[in-house]
Design a protein around this motif. Structure first.
Motif, PDB file in Angstrom:
ATOM      1  N   ILE A  82       0.858  -1.195   0.031  1.00 42.44           N
ATOM      2  CA  ILE A  82       0.019  -0.175  -0.104  1.00 42.44           C
ATOM      3  C   ILE A  82       0.783   1.437  -0.065  1.00 42.44           C
ATOM      4  CG2 ILE A  82      -1.721   1.239   1.448  1.00 42.44           C
ATOM      5  CD1 ILE A  82      -2.664  -1.458   2.130  1.00 42.44           C
ATOM      6  N   ALA A  83       1.612   1.447   0.880  1.00 38.37           N
ATOM      7  CA  ALA A  83       2.703   2.568   0.969  1.00 38.37           C
ATOM      8  C   ALA A  83       3.505   2.541  -0.342  1.00 38.37           C
ATOM      9  CB  ALA A  83       3.843   2.221   1.887  1.00 38.37           C
ATOM     10  N   LEU A  84       4.017   1.597  -1.024  1.00 46.02           N
ATOM     11  CA  LEU A  84       4.786   1.663  -2.256  1.00 46.02           C
ATOM     12  C   LEU A  84       3.940   2.121  -3.506  1.00 46.02           C
ATOM     13  CD1 LEU A  84       7.314  -1.134  -2.185  1.00 46.02           C
ATOM     14  CD2 LEU A  84       7.637   1.182  -1.718  1.00 46.02           C
ATOM     15  N   GLY A  85       2.585   1.764  -3.223  1.00 45.62           N
ATOM     16  CA  GLY A  85       1.480   1.910  -4.192  1.00 45.62           C
ATOM     17  C   GLY A  85       1.100   3.484  -4.187  1.00 45.62           C
ATOM     18  N   LEU A  86       1.029   3.880  -3.058  1.00 48.88           N
ATOM     19  CA  LEU A  86       0.871   5.575  -2.889  1.00 48.88           C
ATOM     20  C   LEU A  86       1.888   6.339  -3.401  1.00 48.88           C
ATOM     21  CD1 LEU A  86      -0.320   5.548   0.830  1.00 48.88           C
ATOM     22  CD2 LEU A  86      -1.592   5.931  -1.392  1.00 48.88           C
ATOM     23  N   LEU A  87       3.248   5.864  -3.147  1.00 44.42           N
ATOM     24  CA  LEU A  87       4.262   6.264  -3.662  1.00 44.42           C
ATOM     25  C   LEU A  87       4.378   6.579  -5.244  1.00 44.42           C
ATOM     26  CD1 LEU A  87       7.387   5.618  -1.345  1.00 44.42           C
ATOM     27  CD2 LEU A  87       6.170   7.918  -1.382  1.00 44.42           C
ATOM     28  N   LEU A  88       4.131   5.335  -5.865  1.00 43.21           N
ATOM     29  CA  LEU A  88       4.162   5.009  -7.327  1.00 43.21           C
ATOM     30  C   LEU A  88       3.160   5.886  -8.016  1.00 43.21           C
ATOM     31  CD1 LEU A  88       5.645   3.448  -9.541  1.00 43.21           C
ATOM     32  CD2 LEU A  88       3.929   1.585  -9.144  1.00 43.21           C
ATOM     33  N   GLY A  89       2.023   5.885  -7.439  1.00 43.72           N
ATOM     34  CA  GLY A  89       0.758   6.625  -7.879  1.00 43.72           C
ATOM     35  C   GLY A  89       1.185   8.113  -8.024  1.00 43.72           C
ATOM     36  N   GLY A  90       1.633   8.603  -7.009  1.00 42.25           N
ATOM     37  CA  GLY A  90       1.753   9.957  -6.747  1.00 42.25           C
ATOM     38  C   GLY A  90       3.011  10.398  -7.632  1.00 42.25           C
ATOM     39  N   ALA A  91       3.754   9.572  -7.675  1.00 43.32           N
ATOM     40  CA  ALA A  91       5.217   9.711  -8.666  1.00 43.32           C
ATOM     41  C   ALA A  91       4.725   9.857 -10.165  1.00 43.32           C
ATOM     42  CB  ALA A  91       6.367   8.754  -8.443  1.00 43.32           C
ATOM     43  N   PHE A  92       4.048   9.086 -10.589  1.00 43.85           N
ATOM     44  CA  PHE A  92       3.284   8.944 -11.658  1.00 43.85           C
ATOM     45  C   PHE A  92       2.553  10.053 -12.336  1.00 43.85           C
ATOM     46  CE2 PHE A  92       4.558   4.470 -12.914  1.00 43.85           C
ATOM     47  CZ  PHE A  92       5.097   4.686 -14.182  1.00 43.85           C
ATOM     48  N   GLY A  93       1.744  10.651 -11.365  1.00 44.53           N
ATOM     49  CA  GLY A  93       0.924  11.500 -11.440  1.00 44.53           C
ATOM     50  C   GLY A  93       1.586  13.141 -11.655  1.00 44.53           C
ATOM     51  N   ASN A  94       2.599  13.406 -10.970  1.00 44.06           N
ATOM     52  CA  ASN A  94       3.449  14.537 -11.168  1.00 44.06           C
ATOM     53  C   ASN A  94       4.126  14.330 -12.407  1.00 44.06           C
ATOM     54  OD1 ASN A  94       2.010  15.926  -9.116  1.00 44.06           O
ATOM     55  ND2 ASN A  94       3.616  15.333  -7.476  1.00 44.06           N
ATOM     56  N   LEU A  95       4.961  13.020 -12.385  1.00 40.40           N
ATOM     57  CA  LEU A  95       5.703  12.863 -13.959  1.00 40.40           C
ATOM     58  C   LEU A  95       5.002  13.185 -14.907  1.00 40.40           C
ATOM     59  CD1 LEU A  95       8.632  12.154 -14.476  1.00 40.40           C
ATOM     60  CD2 LEU A  95       7.902   9.841 -14.532  1.00 40.40           C
ATOM     61  N   THR A  96       3.807  12.661 -14.828  1.00 36.88           N
ATOM     62  CA  THR A  96       2.849  12.863 -16.282  1.00 36.88           C
ATOM     63  C   THR A  96       2.820  14.228 -16.484  1.00 36.88           C
ATOM     64  OG1 THR A  96       1.459  10.944 -15.829  1.00 36.88           O
ATOM     65  CG2 THR A  96       0.534  12.725 -17.263  1.00 36.88           C
ATOM     66  N   ASP A  97       2.665  15.211 -15.528  1.00 28.70           N
ATOM     67  CA  ASP A  97       2.654  16.811 -15.521  1.00 28.70           C
ATOM     68  C   ASP A  97       4.020  17.389 -16.199  1.00 28.70           C
ATOM     69  OD1 ASP A  97      -0.147  16.814 -14.796  1.00 28.70           O
ATOM     70  OD2 ASP A  97       0.257  17.928 -12.910  1.00 28.70           O
ATOM     71  N   ARG A  98       4.942  16.846 -15.701  1.00 31.85           N
ATOM     72  CA  ARG A  98       6.292  17.169 -16.002  1.00 31.85           C
ATOM     73  C   ARG A  98       6.658  16.820 -17.609  1.00 31.85           C
ATOM     74  NH1 ARG A  98       8.301  19.661 -11.623  1.00 31.85           N
ATOM     75  NH2 ARG A  98       7.765  18.824  -9.565  1.00 31.85           N
ATOM     76  N   ILE A  99       6.112  15.722 -18.035  1.00 29.59           N
ATOM     77  CA  ILE A  99       6.537  15.409 -19.171  1.00 29.59           C
ATOM     78  C   ILE A  99       5.487  16.092 -20.223  1.00 29.59           C
ATOM     79  CG2 ILE A  99       6.322  13.494 -21.085  1.00 29.59           C
ATOM     80  CD1 ILE A  99       7.296  11.570 -18.535  1.00 29.59           C
ATOM     81  N   PHE A 100       4.102  16.144 -20.120  1.00 31.45           N
ATOM     82  CA  PHE A 100       3.249  16.550 -20.976  1.00 31.45           C
ATOM     83  C   PHE A 100       2.945  18.014 -20.847  1.00 31.45           C
ATOM     84  CE2 PHE A 100       2.562  11.923 -20.831  1.00 31.45           C
ATOM     85  CZ  PHE A 100       2.984  11.742 -22.216  1.00 31.45           C
ATOM     86  N   ARG A 101       2.846  18.695 -19.853  1.00 30.22           N
ATOM     87  CA  ARG A 101       2.468  19.993 -19.569  1.00 30.22           C
ATOM     88  C   ARG A 101       3.507  21.082 -20.069  1.00 30.22           C
ATOM     89  NH1 ARG A 101      -2.710  19.959 -17.358  1.00 30.22           N
ATOM     90  NH2 ARG A 101      -3.233  18.472 -16.140  1.00 30.22           N
ATOM     91  N   THR A 102       3.030  22.121 -20.262  1.00 32.97           N
ATOM     92  CA  THR A 102       3.849  23.484 -20.968  1.00 32.97           C
ATOM     93  C   THR A 102       4.791  23.845 -19.496  1.00 32.97           C
ATOM     94  OG1 THR A 102       2.171  24.880 -20.193  1.00 32.97           O
ATOM     95  CG2 THR A 102       2.182  24.212 -22.607  1.00 32.97           C
ATOM     96  N   PRO A 103       5.913  24.178 -19.691  1.00 33.86           N
ATOM     97  CA  PRO A 103       6.357  24.773 -21.022  1.00 33.86           C
ATOM     98  C   PRO A 103       7.062  23.812 -21.906  1.00 33.86           C
ATOM     99  CG  PRO A 103       7.938  25.257 -19.299  1.00 33.86           C
ATOM    100  CD  PRO A 103       6.862  24.674 -18.656  1.00 33.86           C
ATOM    101  N   GLY A 104       7.304  22.673 -21.622  1.00 38.82           N
ATOM    102  CA  GLY A 104       7.739  21.607 -22.322  1.00 38.82           C
ATOM    103  C   GLY A 104       8.257  20.129 -21.687  1.00 38.82           C
ATOM    104  N   VAL A 105       8.646  19.275 -22.417  1.00 37.05           N
ATOM    105  CA  VAL A 105       8.919  18.037 -21.937  1.00 37.05           C
ATOM    106  C   VAL A 105      10.136  17.999 -20.646  1.00 37.05           C
ATOM    107  CG1 VAL A 105       9.754  15.625 -22.464  1.00 37.05           C
ATOM    108  CG2 VAL A 105       8.227  16.993 -24.181  1.00 37.05           C
ATOM    109  N   PHE A 106       9.801  17.519 -19.636  1.00 33.40           N
ATOM    110  CA  PHE A 106      10.749  17.294 -18.618  1.00 33.40           C
ATOM    111  C   PHE A 106      10.588  18.529 -17.880  1.00 33.40           C
ATOM    112  CE2 PHE A 106      12.715  13.735 -21.196  1.00 33.40           C
ATOM    113  CZ  PHE A 106      12.227  13.008 -20.477  1.00 33.40           C
ATOM    114  N   GLU A 107      10.166  19.680 -18.320  1.00 38.31           N
ATOM    115  CA  GLU A 107      10.090  20.865 -17.615  1.00 38.31           C
ATOM    116  C   GLU A 107       8.625  21.407 -17.330  1.00 38.31           C
ATOM    117  OE1 GLU A 107      12.132  23.635 -20.106  1.00 38.31           O
ATOM    118  OE2 GLU A 107      13.884  22.794 -19.747  1.00 38.31           O
ATOM    119  N   GLY A 108       7.740  20.600 -17.547  1.00 44.13           N
ATOM    120  CA  GLY A 108       6.311  20.983 -17.375  1.00 44.13           C
ATOM    121  C   GLY A 108       5.890  21.397 -15.987  1.00 44.13           C
ATOM    122  N   ALA A 109       5.066  22.226 -15.579  1.00 45.08           N
ATOM    123  CA  ALA A 109       4.477  22.712 -14.542  1.00 45.08           C
ATOM    124  C   ALA A 109       3.382  21.613 -13.968  1.00 45.08           C
ATOM    125  CB  ALA A 109       4.112  23.997 -14.586  1.00 45.08           C
ATOM    126  N   VAL A 110       3.450  21.395 -12.773  1.00 42.53           N
ATOM    127  CA  VAL A 110       2.390  20.456 -12.169  1.00 42.53           C
ATOM    128  C   VAL A 110       1.429  21.254 -11.600  1.00 42.53           C
ATOM    129  CG1 VAL A 110       2.302  19.074  -9.997  1.00 42.53           C
ATOM    130  CG2 VAL A 110       4.356  18.541 -11.243  1.00 42.53           C
TER     131      VAL A 110
END
Length: 200
Positions: free
Chosen positions: A129-157
């Motif tokens: 459960i603990a690792l699932g919380l970490l994994l889901g949260g990390a993927f959630g914010n990583l999705t923003d950083r990859i796909f949101r502006t201003p660019g890939v790996f620089e996206g704002a959460v």
């Protein structure tokens, strides 16, 4: 042969028993690790389900607030004590480290890799459960950083939960903090990811 064993009283070994006549232990084979392997798979499944639930809740909440709240006045949930307002955050959780966006992106990716390695020897449900919380949260914010502006790996959460006198955050941040707290508790209690308990 069976008749001779019946006369002399020698028990006939059961078919497929796979027992070692010298030790009484079962021979090496799938049955020996079957229960542990099944338990490990169930724990990994629990980890993935928790991570998926966190990720979907985080993603859907961000899509909703961006569509309905961005560039609008904050919504008061509990007066001024708790509001919903959209903030684009290029830093870490709770607005820290805004100049380290690319570095934070790779940190999130590294966390995911570490969790994947730990999961191979995971037999504890609380750790799942603990690792699932970490994994889901990390993927959630990583999705923003990859796909949101201003660019890939620089996206704002996207952050939107704004308590009074506190930083604005999102559901992914909450999941990461809760997972981290649970890991600290499990570590203090001596419970390891493989299900063993140690005492210092």
């Amino acid at each position: 042969m069976a008749e001779a064993e019946r006369i002399t009283g020698t028990p006939e070994p059961e078919q497929g028993a796979g027992a070692d006549p010298m030790t009484g232990a079962e021979a090496d084979g799938p049955a020996q690790s079957g229960p542990d392997a099944g338990r490990g798979k169930r724990r990994i499944l629990a980890l993935l389900l928790v991570a998926l639930l966190v990720y979907l809740l985080d993603l859907s909440s961000k899509l909703l607030v961006v569509a309905k709240l961005e560039h609008h006045a904050p919504i008061e949930v509990i007066g001024t004590l708790l509001q919903f307002t959209v903030i684009r955050n290029r830093g870490a959780a709770f607005g820290m480290g805004e100049a380290l966006t690319i570095f934070l992106t790779f940190i999130a990716a590294a966390v995911i890799v570490v969790i994947a390695r730990i999961a191979r020897k995971l037999y504890s449900l609380p750790w799942a459960i603990a690792l699932g919380l970490l994994l889901g949260g990390a993927f959630g914010n990583l999705t923003d950083r990859i796909f949101r502006t201003p660019g890939v790996f620089e996206g704002a959460v996207v952050d939107f939960i704004a308590p009074a006198h506190f930083a604005v955050f999102n559901l992914a941040d909450s999941a990461i903090v809760c997972g981290g707290i649970l890991i600290v508790i499990l570590s203090f209690r001596g419970l390891d990811p493989d299900g063993t308990v140690h005492k210092d």
